[in-house]
Design a protein around this motif. Structure first.
Motif, PDB file in Angstrom:
ATOM      1  N   ASP A 249       0.810  -1.223   0.000  1.00 47.16           N
ATOM      2  CA  ASP A 249       0.000   0.000   0.000  1.00 47.16           C
ATOM      3  C   ASP A 249       0.840   1.269   0.000  1.00 47.16           C
ATOM      4  OD1 ASP A 249      -2.616  -1.172   0.041  1.00 47.16           O
ATOM      5  OD2 ASP A 249      -2.258  -1.761   2.124  1.00 47.16           O
ATOM      6  N   LYS A 276      -7.439   7.489  -2.604  1.00 47.82           N
ATOM      7  CA  LYS A 276      -8.796   6.952  -2.443  1.00 47.82           C
ATOM      8  C   LYS A 276      -8.945   6.102  -1.175  1.00 47.82           C
ATOM      9  CE  LYS A 276      -9.489   6.765  -7.470  1.00 47.82           C
ATOM     10  NZ  LYS A 276      -9.750   5.865  -8.639  1.00 47.82           N
ATOM     11  N   LEU A 277      -7.838   5.877  -0.487  1.00 45.55           N
ATOM     12  CA  LEU A 277      -7.911   5.056   0.718  1.00 45.55           C
ATOM     13  C   LEU A 277      -8.752   5.734   1.793  1.00 45.55           C
ATOM     14  CD1 LEU A 277      -4.250   3.753   1.236  1.00 45.55           C
ATOM     15  CD2 LEU A 277      -6.250   2.402   0.648  1.00 45.55           C
ATOM     16  N   THR A 278      -9.463   4.933   2.553  1.00 44.07           N
ATOM     17  CA  THR A 278     -10.252   5.459   3.671  1.00 44.07           C
ATOM     18  C   THR A 278      -9.329   5.737   4.870  1.00 44.07           C
ATOM     19  OG1 THR A 278     -10.689   3.277   4.591  1.00 44.07           O
ATOM     20  CG2 THR A 278     -12.253   4.115   2.933  1.00 44.07           C
ATOM     21  N   VAL A 279      -9.822   6.493   5.836  1.00 40.71           N
ATOM     22  CA  VAL A 279      -9.054   6.796   7.041  1.00 40.71           C
ATOM     23  C   VAL A 279      -8.730   5.509   7.798  1.00 40.71           C
ATOM     24  CG1 VAL A 279      -9.106   7.955   9.286  1.00 40.71           C
ATOM     25  CG2 VAL A 279     -10.016   9.104   7.259  1.00 40.71           C
ATOM     26  N   ALA A 280      -9.692   4.605   7.821  1.00 35.74           N
ATOM     27  CA  ALA A 280      -9.496   3.333   8.531  1.00 35.74           C
ATOM     28  C   ALA A 280      -8.387   2.514   7.865  1.00 35.74           C
ATOM     29  CB  ALA A 280     -10.792   2.536   8.552  1.00 35.74           C
ATOM     30  N   ALA A 281      -8.379   2.506   6.529  1.00 37.02           N
ATOM     31  CA  ALA A 281      -7.345   1.763   5.810  1.00 37.02           C
ATOM     32  C   ALA A 281      -5.966   2.384   6.041  1.00 37.02           C
ATOM     33  CB  ALA A 281      -7.660   1.738   4.316  1.00 37.02           C
ATOM     34  N   ALA A 282      -5.910   3.726   6.041  1.00 38.96           N
ATOM     35  CA  ALA A 282      -4.644   4.420   6.295  1.00 38.96           C
ATOM     36  C   ALA A 282      -4.140   4.138   7.717  1.00 38.96           C
ATOM     37  CB  ALA A 282      -4.825   5.918   6.084  1.00 38.96           C
ATOM     38  N   ASP A 283      -5.093   4.057   8.651  1.00 35.05           N
ATOM     39  CA  ASP A 283      -4.725   3.766  10.033  1.00 35.05           C
ATOM     40  C   ASP A 283      -4.148   2.358  10.160  1.00 35.05           C
ATOM     41  OD1 ASP A 283      -4.701   4.759  12.761  1.00 35.05           O
ATOM     42  OD2 ASP A 283      -6.131   3.158  13.176  1.00 35.05           O
ATOM     43  N   ASP A 284      -4.708   1.425   9.386  1.00 31.03           N
ATOM     44  CA  ASP A 284      -4.187   0.056   9.382  1.00 31.03           C
ATOM     45  C   ASP A 284      -2.758   0.012   8.833  1.00 31.03           C
ATOM     46  OD1 ASP A 284      -6.499  -0.943  10.440  1.00 31.03           O
ATOM     47  OD2 ASP A 284      -7.376  -1.531   8.516  1.00 31.03           O
ATOM     48  N   GLU A 308      -0.719  12.174  -0.557  1.00 32.36           N
ATOM     49  CA  GLU A 308      -1.291  11.452  -1.695  1.00 32.36           C
ATOM     50  C   GLU A 308      -0.242  11.226  -2.769  1.00 32.36           C
ATOM     51  OE1 GLU A 308      -3.218  14.981  -4.427  1.00 32.36           O
ATOM     52  OE2 GLU A 308      -4.443  14.164  -2.797  1.00 32.36           O
TER      53      GLU A 308
END
Length: 324
Positions: A249, A276-284, A308
């Motif tokens: 990622d 396009k990643l969500t905040v939750a995905a970025a946090d992961d 970005e």
């Protein structure tokens, strides 16, 4: 008091061992000098005494530097070991000056010293002990950087990786390397002076030992002055950068800084990801990268920022050689 004991248990073990052995050696050499008046023995006494005091301070500094951050000192105490080492080299510098001064006096006014057998025995035993401490410091260097070695390969690998060792371990290594070489030099000078009546050689040996001590002072001062200011660790930047780029990622690394404070590494990272990643995905992604980076030896904290993807490979350009 309980916290202090816990900190001392985490101090550099090579420094403590070296301090104890050098204290014993300096006492033995000092007694031998009192009986023989040998100037080379005086040089070795001053050298061992300086090393013992120096390494004791190194042990204290390395232990206190591991104290957890407080509200008043939120950045922790990692650089304390560098400050202690800067102070400690002053002791070696004074001892080096006295050693050279006494050696010069003996060159100008050479006198015959007695106790040939005592001098040789004391110098031989102390050199063997210094070699033992040097070998332990070599093993500690390899332990610091996670390199496995045994037998003769310990010598080669420790020299090759000296730059990556902890400041305290590096100082012990350098001091005991000089001490071992100084002991051998003193033995040679005593033997030649005894059988040839070239008594000035003992003074010359004393001056050479003092000069080697000054070399250690200069090298340690420069290394730890950089540590006090806050030195970037380029090797770890490349290693951690390559680790981060393995993550599917992570599209690119805009910036990476690894600051070395004493024995601690502080990592600051700015990465590019899919916008396009969500905040939750970025946090992961952040949690995953932090876990990997914190697993690296010496890393105490990680700061990760997101940007970005811009289509320009900054990390690739950073790692391209001029020839490419």
């Amino acid at each position: 008091m309980g916290e202090l004991v816990k900190l001392l248990k985490r101090g550099n073990k090579s420094a403590m061992l070296a301090a104890i052995i050098n204290t014993i050696i300096s006492i033995i050499k000092g007694v031998a000098f009192m009986f023989t008046g040998n100037v080379a023995m005086f040089a070795e006494t001053m050298h061992s005494l300086g090393d013992a005091a120096n390494q004791f301070f190194v042990f204290i500094g390395s232990a206190l530097s591991k104290k957890a951050p407080t509200e008043k000192y939120p950045n922790g105490f990692g650089r304390l070991v560098n400050l202690v080492l800067l102070g400690a080299v002053l002791i070696v510098g004074i001892m080096a000056f006295e050693t050279i001064k006494e050696g010069w006096h003996h060159v100008v006014h050479p006198t015959k010293s007695g106790g040939f057998i005592i001098n040789i025995l004391v110098l031989a035993v102390s050199t063997i002990l210094e070699t033992f401490v040097l070998f332990k410091a070599m093993k500690e260097i390899l332990h610091d950087i996670g390199v496995e070695a045994s037998g003769p390969s310990v010598f080669a690998k420790s020299f090759a990786n000296l730059g990556r060792a902890k400041p305290a371990t590096k100082l012990v290594f350098m001091e005991d390397l000089v001490a071992t070489l100084g002991g051998l030099l003193a033995i040679i000078a005593v033997v030649i002076a005894h059988f040839t009546d070239f008594h000035r050689l003992e003074g010359i040996a004393s001056m050479l030992i003092g000069a080697m001590m000054f070399f250690v002072v200069g090298k340690v001062f420069l290394d730890n002055a950089a540590g006090v200011i806050g030195q970037a660790d380029e090797e770890m930047e490349n290693k951690i950068g390559a680790l981060v780029m393995e993550d599917p990622d992570v599209k690119d690394i805009q910036d990476i800084t690894v600051i070395k404070e004493g024995e601690d590494l502080h990592v600051e990272l700015e990465i590019e990801v899919d916008p396009k990643l969500t905040v939750a995905a970025a946090d992961d992604i952040k949690d995953r990268l932090e876990e990997k980076i914190m697993a690296e030896k010496g890393v105490v904290d990680v700061t990760i920022e997101f940007d970005e993807e811009d289509g320009v490979m900054t990390w690739q350009k950073r790692n391209e050689s001029p020839a490419e």
